[in-house]
Design a protein around this motif. Structure first.
Motif, short mmCIF file in Angstrom:
data_model
loop_
_atom_site.label_atom_id
_atom_site.label_comp_id
_atom_site.label_asym_id
_atom_site.label_seq_id
_atom_site.Cartn_x
_atom_site.Cartn_y
_atom_site.Cartn_z
N CYS A 160 -28.59 -10.15 4.41
CA CYS A 160 -27.74 -9.51 3.40
C CYS A 160 -26.51 -10.38 3.09
O CYS A 160 -26.09 -10.48 1.94
N ALA A 161 -25.95 -11.00 4.13
CA ALA A 161 -24.80 -11.87 3.93
C ALA A 161 -25.17 -13.07 3.06
O ALA A 161 -24.37 -13.52 2.23
N GLN A 162 -26.37 -13.60 3.24
CA GLN A 162 -26.82 -14.71 2.41
C GLN A 162 -26.94 -14.28 0.95
O GLN A 162 -26.55 -15.02 0.04
N GLU A 163 -27.49 -13.09 0.71
CA GLU A 163 -27.55 -12.57 -0.66
C GLU A 163 -26.15 -12.42 -1.25
O GLU A 163 -25.90 -12.78 -2.41
N TYR A 164 -25.27 -11.88 -0.45
CA TYR A 164 -23.90 -11.61 -0.89
C TYR A 164 -23.19 -12.89 -1.30
O TYR A 164 -22.34 -12.89 -2.21
N ASP A 165 -23.51 -14.00 -0.65
CA ASP A 165 -22.83 -15.28 -0.89
C ASP A 165 -23.59 -16.19 -1.85
O ASP A 165 -23.12 -17.29 -2.14
N ASP A 166 -24.74 -15.74 -2.34
CA ASP A 166 -25.58 -16.59 -3.20
C ASP A 166 -25.32 -16.28 -4.67
O ASP A 166 -25.70 -15.22 -5.16
N PRO A 167 -24.71 -17.22 -5.41
CA PRO A 167 -24.40 -16.96 -6.83
C PRO A 167 -25.62 -16.67 -7.69
O PRO A 167 -25.50 -16.04 -8.74
N ASP A 168 -26.79 -17.12 -7.26
CA ASP A 168 -27.99 -16.90 -8.06
C ASP A 168 -28.70 -15.59 -7.71
O ASP A 168 -29.74 -15.28 -8.31
N ASN A 169 -28.18 -14.86 -6.75
CA ASN A 169 -28.79 -13.60 -6.33
C ASN A 169 -28.10 -12.44 -7.03
O ASN A 169 -26.89 -12.43 -7.19
N ARG A 170 -28.86 -11.43 -7.44
CA ARG A 170 -28.24 -10.29 -8.13
C ARG A 170 -27.37 -9.45 -7.19
O ARG A 170 -26.65 -8.54 -7.64
N ARG A 171 -27.42 -9.73 -5.89
CA ARG A 171 -26.55 -9.04 -4.93
C ARG A 171 -25.33 -9.90 -4.56
O ARG A 171 -24.65 -9.61 -3.58
N TYR A 172 -25.08 -10.92 -5.33
CA TYR A 172 -23.89 -11.74 -5.13
C TYR A 172 -22.65 -10.85 -5.29
O TYR A 172 -22.43 -10.25 -6.33
N GLN A 175 -20.91 -5.01 -3.18
CA GLN A 175 -20.10 -4.43 -2.10
C GLN A 175 -20.85 -3.36 -1.31
O GLN A 175 -20.44 -3.02 -0.20
N THR A 176 -21.92 -2.84 -1.86
CA THR A 176 -22.69 -1.79 -1.16
C THR A 176 -23.95 -2.36 -0.50
O THR A 176 -24.83 -1.60 -0.10
N ASN A 177 -24.04 -3.67 -0.38
CA ASN A 177 -25.26 -4.29 0.11
C ASN A 177 -25.58 -3.90 1.55
O ASN A 177 -24.72 -3.92 2.43
N SER A 178 -26.84 -3.54 1.79
CA SER A 178 -27.33 -3.23 3.13
C SER A 178 -28.86 -3.27 3.08
O SER A 178 -29.45 -3.37 2.01
N CYS A 179 -29.48 -3.17 4.23
CA CYS A 179 -30.94 -3.20 4.30
C CYS A 179 -31.38 -2.55 5.61
O CYS A 179 -30.52 -2.13 6.40
N PRO A 180 -32.66 -2.47 5.91
CA PRO A 180 -33.09 -1.82 7.16
C PRO A 180 -32.58 -2.48 8.43
O PRO A 180 -32.59 -1.87 9.49
#
Length: 779
Positions: A160-172, A175-180
């Motif tokens: 999730c942290a990688q998604e959060y920090d990736d400018p090309d990811n829609r989860r960049y 703030q509510t990002n989480s997963c199982p």
């Protein structure tokens, strides 16, 4: 190279705006930074003037779908050099000057992931991204960053942290990002808080199994708990009605998908679009003659021809409904008359005896919000908001500006459909629907919601606006608050606030032409003890003044008259030939003699012009409802019956008595209705003629005073048939204005109080100007 500072205001936080800016800067090879701040989004870039200009133009032309830009400015600043483009944390600040993003329904991308067995978020009930998920309901502070929300306890896993920090990811920067692997966790209890299971793989199937076994489940959503039950099971629905002490009030339904909903209701393109929108409200839709999904329509919405439907707007609801495979009743979890339960401890305290089981989670809700409710008129597709709450509130697009009288003014609205509103830093905020404030629990929630939003925005009122009714809980609260803060309190007449609200929503506060205001509702305190509700007001020269009214009639027994349409019918039909035969069976001998004596001796305490009670009386006269089991029941039944008249739009209204320039009598309308009842005319035709008569009333007043612009407000204009008839019969000759964002009911009063105050400010400015000639004439 030159450096430029760009400032963007509006709904630009919590919807992926900073990642959008980042990617756009990369596209134009610009260096600098973007930051959420308390007054919007700030950008600083350096580059060639032409490149920055193209970047600036793209900012407004290609914004994220959920963005609403209010202003966009660029200025040349002191030259700075940057090596790259970055997203910066916001500097410390206290006062917010921005539009708040509401909670957003699950987007199509997240829905696909939840259903994709090869995706790591497969069947994860709290899947979100920058385009969807909770926003306002979890904000503790601004600007909108994770550490300022109730997502703080949930530390992102490496993926999730990688998604959060990736400018090309829609989860960049989602703030509510989480997963199982770093989850918001479900827990399943029975209503007495005995743990059933915490097994995340088993919880949803276990819940579905209990729904199939006719159990009632309280499920924690975005703005609070919903009670869910099998909509195809008559015994379950009856049990839910008994437990909620709700014998007739319609329930909302949640369908697994749009295709299944179309088995039961007729949906226009506007209704489909709204159901699938980020707001995802309940939409009132026309019920098919023969619903085929198996729902118990007659028990869900007794005697009505519409169903309130919605689609799953969270991943949790999506998973539950998909596995259940049928529509469910989905109604606010609360005790009768109280606000929606949103705190976990309250769920176990208040839902014992109502829910059999409780499905909760460990993400805290800070703001209670019911589902919003919207309808469209059947013929002309006029949108009518009935409840403005989750997905829409609290930001408001119709800003009132920065005039001195309204800046930092707090308006406390009315009681029956409680809302508050305030303006600060050029933005206007109107709270979510907060229920009937005569209920003490609702009043506490109203105060709590005001405190929450005020703290979020760092708002401190310099003036309090209230209704004039001294018994209103909102007025009592306003008095105490004004004293505690040592600020002035201004009283605003109820129907003038209604009128000001619809004027402001249609940008008519600056109108140089007069506007007729048709303000029809149940009641509002007037002058000399008169309970008003059938008002025709005039707006001219920045001022609102009385113009005409329904002829006053006896206001019997206070609130009892609003609760019992039979009493309204008795008051309006007194001494009319044939009325006794129709109405006498509704009363005991003792009641009949007492009420006759009151009316004959004129010992009733006051009079009223209420149009709401006129609707009640008409419904009682037709045998549709003698006692309301929920607010507005008689009027809803009357509208439903009238809508079933095959020739509803062709029928001619009843003959009106002569208008004397002030009072518009309705006695003759009831005389003719009684004659139709005695002649055996079917109820559908009588009800439809009644509705057409009301349109004729409006036309007669507008014509009498030669007024071309007409604005409508008040709870009566929740009636979709009436609005359709008005549009059909008056639009060729008049300019008609209805509420755009707000409900016409009392939920608009708080905003109207602010708009009224702005008019007072304008009157002061023009006090020394010569009075203009009146532009209407009495014919």
């Amino acid at each position: 190279m030159p450096t430029y500072s760009i400032h963007i205001t509006g709904q630009v936080q919590g919807i992926g705006f900073r990642p959008f800016v980042y990617r756009l800067a990369q596209q134009f090879r610009l260096c600098g930074w973007v930051s959420n701040q308390m007054d919007g989004v700030h950008i600083k870039v350096h580059g060639k003037e032409q490149t920055v200009q193209q970047f600036y133009q793209h900012l407004s032309a290609k914004t994220p779908p959920l963005a609403h830009i209010q202003s966009l400015s660029v200025v040349r600043t002191k030259d700075e050099a940057f090596d790259s483009f970055q997203i910066h944390k916001a500097p410390t600040a206290t006062t917010a000057k921005l539009v708040l993003t509401p909670d957003l329904a699950m987007c199509a991308d997240c829905r696909s992931e939840v259903k994709d067995r090869y995706n790591r978020r497969y069947q994860y009930a709290f899947t979100t991204c920058t385009s969807c998920g909770p926003r306002y309901s979890i904000m503790a502070k601004l600007p909108y960053d994770r550490e300022h929300t109730t997502m703080v306890p949930f530390v992102m896993c490496e993926a999730c942290a990688q998604e959060y920090d990736d400018p090309d990811n829609r989860r960049y920067y989602s703030q509510t990002n989480s997963c199982p692997q770093c989850p918001v966790t479900l827990t399943f209890y029975n209503a007495r808080k005995h743990l059933i299971t915490t097994d995340q793989q088993h919880i949803i199937p276990a819940t579905v199994k209990l729904l199939q076994e006719d159990k009632i489940i309280a499920v924690k959503g975005l703005g609070g708990y919903l009670l869910m039950a099998d909509a195809t099971n008559a015994q379950t629905i009856a049990r839910l009605r008994e437990r909620k002490h709700r014998p007739s009030k319609p329930f909302a339904l949640m369908y697994p998908n749009l295709e299944m909903a179309l088995q039961d209701v007729i949906l226009s393109k506007e209704e489909k679009k709204l159901l699938l929108s980020p707001e995802a409200p309940i939409v009132l839709a026309q019920t098919k003659n023969h619903p085929t999904s198996g729902i118990q329509a007659a028990l869900i919405a007794p005697h009505l021809d519409k169903l309130g439907i919605m689609l799953p707007y969270t991943p949790l609801f999506e998973l539950l409904l998909t596995q259940f495979g049928k529509p469910v009743v989905a109604t606010s979890a609360n005790r009768k008359g109280s606000h929606i339960v949103f705190r976990d401890e309250e769920a176990f305290e208040q839902l014992v005896g109502i829910a059999d089981f409780i499905l909760t989670n460990d993400r805290e809700i800070l703001v209670a919000q019911d589902d919003s409710v919207v309808q469209f008129t059947p013929k002309h597709r006029q949108k009518i908001t009935l409840r403005r709450s989750r997905g829409i509130a609290p930001s408001f697009e119709t800003a009132l500006g920065n005039s001195e009288s309204i800046t930092n003014s707090l308006a406390l609205g009315a009681d029956l459909k409680g809302t508050f509103a305030f303006t600060t830093a050029g933005n206007t905020y109107v709270s979510q629907y907060l229920g009937d404030l005569t209920n003490y629990e609702n009043l506490l929630n109203y105060e709590r919601s005001l405190k929450q939003l005020s703290n979020l925005i760092d708002f401190k009122p310099s003036r309090i606006l209230t209704d004039k009714h001294p018994a209103y809980a909102s007025v009592q609260f306003g008095k105490k608050l004004a004293q505690r803060l040592s600020v002035p309190r201004v009283e605003v007449q109820h129907h003038e606030a209604h009128f000001a609200a619809v004027l402001a929503e249609n940008q008519l506060l600056e109108s140089t032409e007069p506007v007729l205001g048709v303000i029809w509702d149940g009641n509002g305190l007037g002058n000399a003890g008169l309970i008003r509700g059938g008002e025709f007001l005039l707006f001219e020269n920045n001022s609102i003044s009385p113009l005409a009214q329904l002829a006053p009639y006896p206001h019997l027994l206070g609130d009892k008259m609003a609760q019992e349409p039979r009493v309204a019918a008795l008051a309006l039909c007194f001494n009319l030939e044939g009325a006794t035969e129709i109405l006498r069976p509704y009363f005991t001998e003792v009641e009949w003699q007492l009420y006759q004596k009151l009316l004959q001796s004129e010992q009733y305490t006051s009079q009223t012009t209420s149009m709401g009670r006129v609707f009640d009386a008409a419904a009682a006269l037709l045998g549709l409802c003698s006692r309301n089991t929920y607010e507005g029941e008689a009027a809803l039944l009357l509208e439903s019956v009238a809508s079933r008249a095959s020739e509803a739009h062709e029928l001619v209204g009843y003959t009106l008595e002569a208008f004397d320039g002030h009072n518009l009598p309705v006695k003759n309308v009831f005389r003719q209705m009684i004659e139709d009842v005695q002649r055996g005319i079917i109820k559908q035709q009588i009800a439809a003629r009644f509705h057409d008569t009301l349109v004729n009333m409006i036309e007669s007043i507008a014509t009498f005073y030669s007024l071309q612009k007409i604005a409508f407000s008040g709870g009566v204009f929740q009636n979709s048939l009436l609005v359709d008839l008005i549009l059909e019969k008056l639009s060729p000759n008049f300019q008609l204005y209805f509420h755009q964002q707000l409900p016409p009911n009392d939920a608009c009063v708080s905003f109207g109080q602010l708009a009224w105050m702005k008019l007072k400010d304008k009157q002061k400015v023009r006090a020394d100007e010569p009075a203009s000639e009146q532009k209407y004439t009495i014919q």
